[in-house]
Design an enzyme around this catalytic site. Structure first.
Site, PDB file in Angstrom:
ATOM      1  N   CYS A 168       0.830  -1.209   0.000  1.00 37.32           N
ATOM      2  CA  CYS A 168       0.000   0.000   0.000  1.00 37.32           C
ATOM      3  C   CYS A 168       0.865   1.260   0.000  1.00 37.32           C
ATOM      4  O   CYS A 168       1.683   1.469   0.900  1.00 37.32           O
ATOM      5  CB  CYS A 168      -0.912  -0.018   1.221  1.00 37.32           C
ATOM      6  N   GLY A 169       0.673   2.111  -1.001  1.00 38.58           N
ATOM      7  CA  GLY A 169       1.458   3.345  -1.108  1.00 38.58           C
ATOM      8  C   GLY A 169       1.240   4.292   0.051  1.00 38.58           C
ATOM      9  O   GLY A 169       2.179   4.912   0.561  1.00 38.58           O
ATOM     10  N   HIS A 170       0.000   4.415   0.516  1.00 37.66           N
ATOM     11  CA  HIS A 170      -0.292   5.298   1.643  1.00 37.66           C
ATOM     12  C   HIS A 170       0.355   4.779   2.922  1.00 37.66           C
ATOM     13  O   HIS A 170       0.797   5.555   3.768  1.00 37.66           O
ATOM     14  CB  HIS A 170      -1.801   5.428   1.836  1.00 37.66           C
ATOM     15  N   CYS A 171       0.411   3.443   3.060  1.00 39.13           N
ATOM     16  CA  CYS A 171       1.072   2.847   4.229  1.00 39.13           C
ATOM     17  C   CYS A 171       2.573   3.142   4.199  1.00 39.13           C
ATOM     18  O   CYS A 171       3.184   3.447   5.232  1.00 39.13           O
ATOM     19  CB  CYS A 171       0.847   1.341   4.262  1.00 39.13           C
TER      20      CYS A 171
END
Length: 499
Positions: A56-59
């Site tokens: 996950c990029g946001h993670c």
């Protein structure tokens, strides 16, 4: 069109209740799994847990801020812990805690979870946690305490009250109780009054930008103080990203000037500076926002405004009402003067909303499912001699893609029926004054003879269901409406915080 909306957790290196053999540490963050999760949330009074996915990029963007938050908590000598769970590995834990997106953060207080709804910067995470575990405003007795608070946080709001029971002080503390994004302080110290040149019953917002501070000058009510904090805590020109999206679209200012700029181009700083120079008089009515068109995640937003990356620099104003009305400037030359005039013309009601419109394809009428755009919609859909079914879709919508073979089959079924037209329109590229779509796909039947009334289909997205809907004149599987749209839980809806 709506545009879709999600968030975070904390822990220190010293873990008195748990040994390192039981719980591993990753840069100070507790690594939890099925075997140690329950003991972690019960043995620690306060523990923030991030459920994440490695891909996950946001993670990934949150990870360094999360680690930094651990350090800040240690510096504050806090007992709050920060932990994480790989939800793709620990699927039982993810299901137990109803994790539906990444990252999802939950704050456990003596084993009981509440949703985390703070920011994604380290200071915002720490601020949220401290507010949830302590008094709404920290009592400040010395200049050193106050300056340390100011120096170590991007935004701090301090109330100066000789009498902490005054009406202004009560309103200030009520705001401090309800605002989790920032830290609040309160003082009656003469030394602090002198240091910060504060008057009695005054409120000062300290920040690391735009002059360093703002002094509250309004009526000392909860609502006025809260709006002051919301407005003055944001920079004059806000950069749109995952950390600021919720503040931008969840704030009290619903008119936004969006500047579409390429950060790699020399115009970025020039236009940003021009916007900053004229933004202050408008800050309570129009929020100035820059958006980097080089970011892949922002391409959907460009499409929403009918723009391409190569169109930058460009400016639009959006009014965040149900219809999300958009406006464009007369000139693409984004000087300070032109930006100021654009915003003023908008506030004065001198601008007409812009409606997106595609070119009409030459072969729009060649297939069983007719192609509609803004220019031919009324002529076809509002034909009083026919029942016209229209699917409003988005090219990126997964549910719309699944519907394609079914909808094509419906078109084939009615292709020889002169009383029925099956049509579709890309609602992300075409906008209508009389019809607003808030979810995809939305299917409407425009019955013959009644040009004002549309019937929205809410039945199963099956061939049989849609055919029956048409053949019953919109009675079966429908919601009658004039200006409302169907919204089901699995509709693809663009959300405002993705703008």
């Amino acid at each position: 069109m709506n545009i879709l909306l999600a968030l975070f957790v904390i822990v220190s290196i010293s873990v008195p209740a748990l040994s390192e053999n039981e719980i591993k540490l990753d840069e100070g963050v507790l690594v939890l799994n099925r075997d140690n999760f329950k003991s972690a949330i019960t043995d620690n009074e306060f523990i923030l847990v991030e459920f994440y996915a490695p891909w996950c990029g946001h993670c990934k963007a949150l990870a360094p801020e999360y680690v930094k938050a651990v350090t800040l908590l240690e510096e504050n000598k806090s007992d709050i812990k920060l932990a994480k769970v790989d939800a793709t590995e620990e699927t039982e834990l993810a299901e137990e805690h109803q994790i539906r997106g990444y990252p999802t953060l939950k704050f456990f207080i003596k084993g009981t979870a509440i949703d985390y709804n703070g920011g994604r910067k380290a200071e915002e995470i720490v601020s949220w946690l401290i507010k949830k575990t302590g008094p709404p405003a920290k009592e400040l007795n010395t200049v050193e305490e106050a300056q340390d608070l100011i120096d170590n946080n991007n935004v701090v709001i301090i109330g100066f009250f000789k009498d902490p029971s005054s009406e202004t002080a009560k309103a200030f503390l009520s705001v401090a109780t309800t605002v989790d994004d920032h830290l609040f302080g309160i003082t009656n110290s003469d030394a602090l009054f002198e240091k910060y040149q504060a008057k009695d019953d005054s409120i000062i917002l300290f920040k690391h930008y735009d002059g360093g501070k703002s002094v509250f000058e309004g009526e000392p009510t909860h609502q006025a103080i809260r709006k002051f904090v919301a407005v003055e805590s944001l920079p004059l020109v806000v950069d749109f990203n995952t950390n600021t999206a919720q503040k931008i679209f969840g704030g009290d200012v619903k008119n936004h000037l969006l500047l579409f700029l390429s950060r790699s181009d020399e115009h970025f700083a020039k236009i940003s500076d021009a916007a900053s120079s004229v933004a202050r008089p408008f800050r309570e009515t129009v929020l100035f926002v820059t958006l980097n068109v080089d970011e892949e995640d922002h391409q959907r937003i460009l499409e929403f405004f009918g723009l391409k990356k190569e169109d930058a620099p460009a400016a639009r104003i959006i009014k965040l009402e149900e219809d999300m009305v958009k406006y464009k400037p007369e000139s693409d030359d984004l000087t300070a003067e032109n930006i100021q005039q654009f915003v003023q013309n908008f506030l004065d009601g001198k601008l007409k909303p812009i409606l997106l419109q595609q070119e009409l394809p030459e072969d729009w009428n060649s297939q069983p499912v007719k192609v509609l755009v803004a220019s031919n919609f009324d002529e076809v859909a509002l034909d009083p001699s026919k029942d016209v079914l229209v699917e409003f879709y988005a090219p990126w919508c997964g549910h719309c893609k699944q519907l394609v073979p079914i909808y094509d089959k419906v078109g084939e079924h009615f292709k020889d029926n002169e009383d029925v037209v099956i049509a579709k329109m890309d609602a992300t590229a075409n906008e209508l004054e009389h019809t607003k779509v808030t979810g995809f796909p939305t299917i409407k039947l425009y019955p013959k003879g009644d040009l004002r009334k549309a019937v929205t289909y809410n039945g199963p997205r099956t061939f049989e269901g849609i055919v029956k809907f048409i053949e019953t004149g919109g009675v079966d599987g429908a919601d009658p409406d004039v200006a409302t749209e169907a919204e089901t839980e699995d509709d693809d809806k663009p959300r405002k915080d993705e703008l």
